[in-house]
Motif scaffolding. Structure first.
Motif, PDB file in Angstrom:
ATOM      1  N   ASP A  57       0.842  -1.192   0.000  1.00  0.00           N
ATOM      2  CA  ASP A  57       0.000   0.000   0.000  1.00  0.00           C
ATOM      3  C   ASP A  57       0.881   1.246   0.000  1.00  0.00           C
ATOM      4  OD1 ASP A  57      -2.079  -1.795   0.180  1.00  0.00           O
ATOM      5  OD2 ASP A  57      -2.432  -1.461   2.317  1.00  0.00           O
ATOM      6  N   PHE A  58       0.577   2.179  -0.920  1.00  0.00           N
ATOM      7  CA  PHE A  58       1.359   3.399  -1.098  1.00  0.00           C
ATOM      8  C   PHE A  58       0.411   4.593  -1.195  1.00  0.00           C
ATOM      9  CE2 PHE A  58       3.649  -0.139  -2.925  1.00  0.00           C
ATOM     10  CZ  PHE A  58       4.979   0.070  -2.610  1.00  0.00           C
ATOM     11  N   ALA A  59       0.970   5.785  -1.097  1.00  0.00           N
ATOM     12  CA  ALA A  59       0.177   6.982  -1.346  1.00  0.00           C
ATOM     13  C   ALA A  59      -0.360   6.945  -2.768  1.00  0.00           C
ATOM     14  CB  ALA A  59       1.025   8.230  -1.126  1.00  0.00           C
ATOM     15  N   ASP A  60      -1.597   7.385  -2.935  1.00  0.00           N
ATOM     16  CA  ASP A  60      -2.267   7.333  -4.239  1.00  0.00           C
ATOM     17  C   ASP A  60      -2.035   8.644  -4.985  1.00  0.00           C
ATOM     18  OD1 ASP A  60      -3.883   6.871  -6.411  1.00  0.00           O
ATOM     19  OD2 ASP A  60      -5.671   6.368  -5.241  1.00  0.00           O
ATOM     20  N   SER A  61      -1.503   8.550  -6.184  1.00  0.00           N
ATOM     21  CA  SER A  61      -1.270   9.742  -7.002  1.00  0.00           C
ATOM     22  C   SER A  61      -2.553  10.282  -7.596  1.00  0.00           C
ATOM     23  CB  SER A  61      -0.303   9.414  -8.141  1.00  0.00           C
ATOM     24  OG  SER A  61      -0.900   8.501  -9.052  1.00  0.00           O
ATOM     25  N   ARG A  62      -3.664   9.519  -7.484  1.00  0.00           N
ATOM     26  CA  ARG A  62      -4.976   9.875  -8.018  1.00  0.00           C
ATOM     27  C   ARG A  62      -4.990   9.873  -9.537  1.00  0.00           C
ATOM     28  NH1 ARG A  62      -8.513   8.445  -5.091  1.00  0.00           N
ATOM     29  NH2 ARG A  62     -10.001   9.823  -6.113  1.00  0.00           N
ATOM     30  N   LEU A  63      -4.023   9.234 -10.165  1.00  0.00           N
ATOM     31  CA  LEU A  63      -3.981   9.154 -11.617  1.00  0.00           C
ATOM     32  C   LEU A  63      -5.216   8.466 -12.178  1.00  0.00           C
ATOM     33  CD1 LEU A  63      -2.345   9.545 -14.266  1.00  0.00           C
ATOM     34  CD2 LEU A  63      -1.274   7.321 -13.810  1.00  0.00           C
ATOM     35  N   HIS A  64      -5.705   7.460 -11.440  1.00  0.00           N
ATOM     36  CA  HIS A  64      -6.855   6.685 -11.911  1.00  0.00           C
ATOM     37  C   HIS A  64      -8.095   6.874 -11.041  1.00  0.00           C
ATOM     38  CE1 HIS A  64      -3.384   4.386 -13.676  1.00  0.00           C
ATOM     39  NE2 HIS A  64      -4.118   4.614 -14.741  1.00  0.00           N
ATOM     40  N   GLY A  65      -8.106   7.909 -10.225  1.00  0.00           N
ATOM     41  CA  GLY A  65      -9.279   8.180  -9.401  1.00  0.00           C
ATOM     42  C   GLY A  65      -9.640   7.003  -8.524  1.00  0.00           C
ATOM     43  N   ASP A  66     -10.934   6.651  -8.518  1.00  0.00           N
ATOM     44  CA  ASP A  66     -11.404   5.530  -7.706  1.00  0.00           C
ATOM     45  C   ASP A  66     -11.597   4.260  -8.537  1.00  0.00           C
ATOM     46  OD1 ASP A  66     -11.395   7.048  -5.428  1.00  0.00           O
ATOM     47  OD2 ASP A  66     -13.528   7.532  -5.489  1.00  0.00           O
ATOM     48  N   MET A  67     -10.924   4.185  -9.671  1.00  0.00           N
ATOM     49  CA  MET A  67     -11.032   2.987 -10.501  1.00  0.00           C
ATOM     50  C   MET A  67     -10.058   1.909 -10.033  1.00  0.00           C
ATOM     51  SD  MET A  67     -11.632   3.991 -14.484  1.00  0.00           S
ATOM     52  CE  MET A  67     -10.096   4.887 -14.640  1.00  0.00           C
ATOM     53  N   ALA A  68     -10.479   0.647 -10.204  1.00  0.00           N
ATOM     54  CA  ALA A  68      -9.554  -0.480 -10.120  1.00  0.00           C
ATOM     55  C   ALA A  68      -8.941  -0.661 -11.496  1.00  0.00           C
ATOM     56  CB  ALA A  68     -10.294  -1.748  -9.703  1.00  0.00           C
ATOM     57  N   ILE A  90       0.686  -9.718 -14.729  1.00  0.00           N
ATOM     58  CA  ILE A  90      -0.274  -8.682 -14.369  1.00  0.00           C
ATOM     59  C   ILE A  90       0.211  -7.820 -13.207  1.00  0.00           C
ATOM     60  CG2 ILE A  90      -1.537 -10.069 -12.668  1.00  0.00           C
ATOM     61  CD1 ILE A  90      -4.150  -8.950 -13.913  1.00  0.00           C
ATOM     62  N   VAL A  91      -0.225  -6.578 -13.214  1.00  0.00           N
ATOM     63  CA  VAL A  91      -0.108  -5.672 -12.062  1.00  0.00           C
ATOM     64  C   VAL A  91      -1.526  -5.182 -11.773  1.00  0.00           C
ATOM     65  CG1 VAL A  91       0.825  -3.525 -11.168  1.00  0.00           C
ATOM     66  CG2 VAL A  91       2.231  -4.971 -12.653  1.00  0.00           C
ATOM     67  N   GLU A  92      -1.948  -5.291 -10.527  1.00  0.00           N
ATOM     68  CA  GLU A  92      -3.288  -4.859 -10.138  1.00  0.00           C
ATOM     69  C   GLU A  92      -3.176  -3.646  -9.220  1.00  0.00           C
ATOM     70  OE1 GLU A  92      -5.711  -8.085  -8.702  1.00  0.00           O
ATOM     71  OE2 GLU A  92      -4.477  -9.546  -9.758  1.00  0.00           O
ATOM     72  N   SER A  93      -4.154  -2.759  -9.332  1.00  0.00           N
ATOM     73  CA  SER A  93      -4.104  -1.517  -8.572  1.00  0.00           C
ATOM     74  C   SER A  93      -5.509  -1.154  -8.096  1.00  0.00           C
ATOM     75  CB  SER A  93      -3.538  -0.402  -9.457  1.00  0.00           C
ATOM     76  OG  SER A  93      -3.504   0.832  -8.776  1.00  0.00           O
ATOM     77  N   PHE A  94      -5.649  -0.926  -6.770  1.00  0.00           N
ATOM     78  CA  PHE A  94      -6.965  -0.668  -6.183  1.00  0.00           C
ATOM     79  C   PHE A  94      -6.893   0.526  -5.236  1.00  0.00           C
ATOM     80  CE2 PHE A  94      -6.359  -5.246  -6.753  1.00  0.00           C
ATOM     81  CZ  PHE A  94      -7.401  -5.544  -7.627  1.00  0.00           C
ATOM     82  N   PRO A  95      -7.867   1.432  -5.312  1.00  0.00           N
ATOM     83  CA  PRO A  95      -7.884   2.561  -4.379  1.00  0.00           C
ATOM     84  C   PRO A  95      -8.302   2.103  -2.986  1.00  0.00           C
ATOM     85  CG  PRO A  95      -9.879   2.571  -5.691  1.00  0.00           C
ATOM     86  CD  PRO A  95      -9.017   1.448  -6.234  1.00  0.00           C
ATOM     87  N   LEU A  96      -7.771   2.788  -1.993  1.00  0.00           N
ATOM     88  CA  LEU A  96      -8.087   2.518  -0.592  1.00  0.00           C
ATOM     89  C   LEU A  96      -8.452   3.838   0.099  1.00  0.00           C
ATOM     90  CD1 LEU A  96      -5.171   0.084   0.356  1.00  0.00           C
ATOM     91  CD2 LEU A  96      -7.579  -0.514   0.122  1.00  0.00           C
ATOM     92  N   PRO A  97      -9.080   3.756   1.265  1.00  0.00           N
ATOM     93  CA  PRO A  97      -9.347   4.990   2.021  1.00  0.00           C
ATOM     94  C   PRO A  97      -8.047   5.685   2.437  1.00  0.00           C
ATOM     95  CG  PRO A  97     -10.660   3.157   2.844  1.00  0.00           C
ATOM     96  CD  PRO A  97      -9.650   2.564   1.911  1.00  0.00           C
ATOM     97  N   ASP A  98      -8.192   6.909   2.887  1.00  0.00           N
ATOM     98  CA  ASP A  98      -7.074   7.700   3.428  1.00  0.00           C
ATOM     99  C   ASP A  98      -6.001   7.979   2.392  1.00  0.00           C
ATOM    100  OD1 ASP A  98      -8.339   7.668   5.961  1.00  0.00           O
ATOM    101  OD2 ASP A  98      -7.406   5.740   6.431  1.00  0.00           O
ATOM    102  N   GLY A  99      -6.394   8.081   1.124  1.00  0.00           N
ATOM    103  CA  GLY A  99      -5.433   8.480   0.100  1.00  0.00           C
ATOM    104  C   GLY A  99      -4.390   7.444  -0.231  1.00  0.00           C
ATOM    105  N   LYS A 100      -4.715   6.167  -0.072  1.00  0.00           N
ATOM    106  CA  LYS A 100      -3.763   5.102  -0.377  1.00  0.00           C
ATOM    107  C   LYS A 100      -4.219   4.309  -1.598  1.00  0.00           C
ATOM    108  CE  LYS A 100      -2.559   4.490   4.516  1.00  0.00           C
ATOM    109  NZ  LYS A 100      -2.598   3.531   5.666  1.00  0.00           N
ATOM    110  N   ARG A 101      -3.295   3.570  -2.160  1.00  0.00           N
ATOM    111  CA  ARG A 101      -3.606   2.665  -3.270  1.00  0.00           C
ATOM    112  C   ARG A 101      -2.789   1.396  -3.107  1.00  0.00           C
ATOM    113  NH1 ARG A 101      -5.898   2.282  -8.564  1.00  0.00           N
ATOM    114  NH2 ARG A 101      -7.035   4.202  -8.127  1.00  0.00           N
ATOM    115  N   ARG A 102      -3.451   0.280  -3.305  1.00  0.00           N
ATOM    116  CA  ARG A 102      -2.771  -1.021  -3.229  1.00  0.00           C
ATOM    117  C   ARG A 102      -2.273  -1.426  -4.613  1.00  0.00           C
ATOM    118  NH1 ARG A 102      -4.734  -5.788   0.492  1.00  0.00           N
ATOM    119  NH2 ARG A 102      -3.769  -4.262   1.892  1.00  0.00           N
ATOM    120  N   TRP A 103      -1.022  -1.904  -4.651  1.00  0.00           N
ATOM    121  CA  TRP A 103      -0.421  -2.432  -5.870  1.00  0.00           C
ATOM    122  C   TRP A 103      -0.080  -3.901  -5.641  1.00  0.00           C
ATOM    123  CZ3 TRP A 103      -0.035   0.289 -10.363  1.00  0.00           C
ATOM    124  CH2 TRP A 103      -0.239   1.681 -10.291  1.00  0.00           C
TER     125      TRP A 103
END
Length: 382
Positions: free
Chosen positions: A190-201, A210-223
């Protein structure tokens, strides 16, 4: 101690089941070996059918308020969009997949259980076995040294094992299991989310995997990165470099809050009902975390079990109904495992010509509305 139902395991499935039973006026004890809740979250996705079940125990509003509503999934490859999948048609009440760390989900479920019965959850107690005399079940527990004999057992009309993939209750009942291992290994963080993809998976279908990317609460994104071999001691910096190599996006390693590696396997118990004991969740079927189905499947097990437990406590003979429950939940687990295997297959490395062919097929499916809607429903466990 004597109660109606003993639930072994105070994770998300056991806590949900406890809340559902307590709302029916059924006395419950949840035995949890951990002293404190687990703060390390692998599971983050809650699908619409599970949200409906959680709504019935008055937890869904809090979950939805705190989580991120993923309403769109997107597949990319080589920096180009392969296909887009909206989830707005999968459910009237919950037209999204909710992203929320499992640790917070458990906390909200625990609060609901304690609101219904402040003594229902008992921590630092490990169940070690069960004895079924045909009328009641006695659960043996590891008690504190010097505790009197009456504190070393709990008696109940029924027992539910929600104690995970390494279930001690399943082992004590000598229930055989069928296991599969897969050549798939993953590293996630989990890292800070750059918001490049908004709330999209976003699924990056790349040549190296594959690389998967999911938004999380508190401005984070899972890779999540698919690997050909176990990750070993790889850390946040190496994970960030893998993501950049395959996608061109470099997560900020300094913002990392969690790194975890896992290899994939599945386990199906050959029986889920043994006398007056029932296995649910990972104790009955461990499903690959790819696709986020395991935790959700456990909630749906528990939801289906609640009316059977209530009627059994009322004295109704339910042998046929329990056999039916066992068969239906096994079929649901088999379907979830098949979906997980398809997800893993789509994420494996491919040479460039086959990658282009696969991506063309995914793009064609995404561009066909009927197929897109069908896949969206399957992906969200409809």
């Amino acid at each position: 101690m004597t109660v109606d139902v003993v639930i072994v395991g105070g994770g998300p499935v056991g806590l949900y089941l406890a809340a559902a039973l307590l709302q029916q006026g059924i006395s419950v004890r949840v035995l949890e070996r951990r002293k404190f809740p687990n703060q390390h979250s692998r599971a983050i996705g809650i699908h619409p059918p599970a949200l409906s079940a959680l709504d019935a125990v008055q937890v869904a509003p809090s979950l939805v308020r705190e989580g991120v509503q993923i309403r769109t999934g997107m597949a990319m490859s080589g920096g180009k969009t392969v296909g887009v999948m909206p989830f707005d048609g999968v459910s009237d009440a919950f037209p999204f997949v909710l992203a929320l760390p499992q640790s917070r989900t458990e906390q909200l479920l625990e609060e609901r259980v304690r609101c219904l019965d402040s003594e229902a959850l008992v921590r630092c107690v490990e169940a070690t076995g069960v004895t079924d005399d045909g009328g009641r079940v006695t659960v043996a527990v590891n008690a504190q040294p010097g505790a009197p004999a009456e504190q070393r057992t709990i008696t109940a009309s029924l027992v539910v094992a929600a104690d995970g993939a390494r279930s001690r209750i399943r082992d004590a009942l000598a229930v055989p299991v069928r296991r599969r291992t897969y050549p798939d290994h993953y590293l996630m963080g989990d890292f800070a989310d750059s918001r490049l993809h908004g709330d999209m998976a976003v699924l990056f279908l790349e040549r190296d995997g594959i690389v998967e990317s999911f938004p999380l609460p508190d401005g984070k994104r899972r890779w999540v990165v698919r690997l050909a071999a176990p990750a070993g001691e790889a850390g946040a910096g190496e994970l960030a470099r893998m993501v950049e190599h395959r996608t061109g996006i470099l997560p900020d390693a300094a913002t990392n809050t969690m790194v975890s590696a896992f290899s994939v396997r599945s386990t199906l118990a050959c029986r889920a009902v043994v006398g007056r004991t029932v296995l649910v969740g990972d104790a009955a079927h461990e499903i690959s975390p790819i696709g986020g189905q395991g935790m959700n499947l456990g909630w749906l097990d528990a939801q289906a079990l609640v009316p059977l437990l209530r009627d059994a406590l009322a004295g109704r003979p339910l042998d046929h109904e329990f056999r039916q429950f066992e068969g239906e939940r096994r079929r649901a687990a088999t379907l979830a495992r098949r979906q997980s295997e398809i997800n893993m297959l789509l994420g494996r490395p491919l040479p460039a010509p086959l990658l282009r062919l696969r991506n063309a097929g995914i793009g064609a499916a995404a561009a066909t509305p009927a197929v897109n809607r069908w896949v969206a429903r399957r992906f969200t466990m409809q």
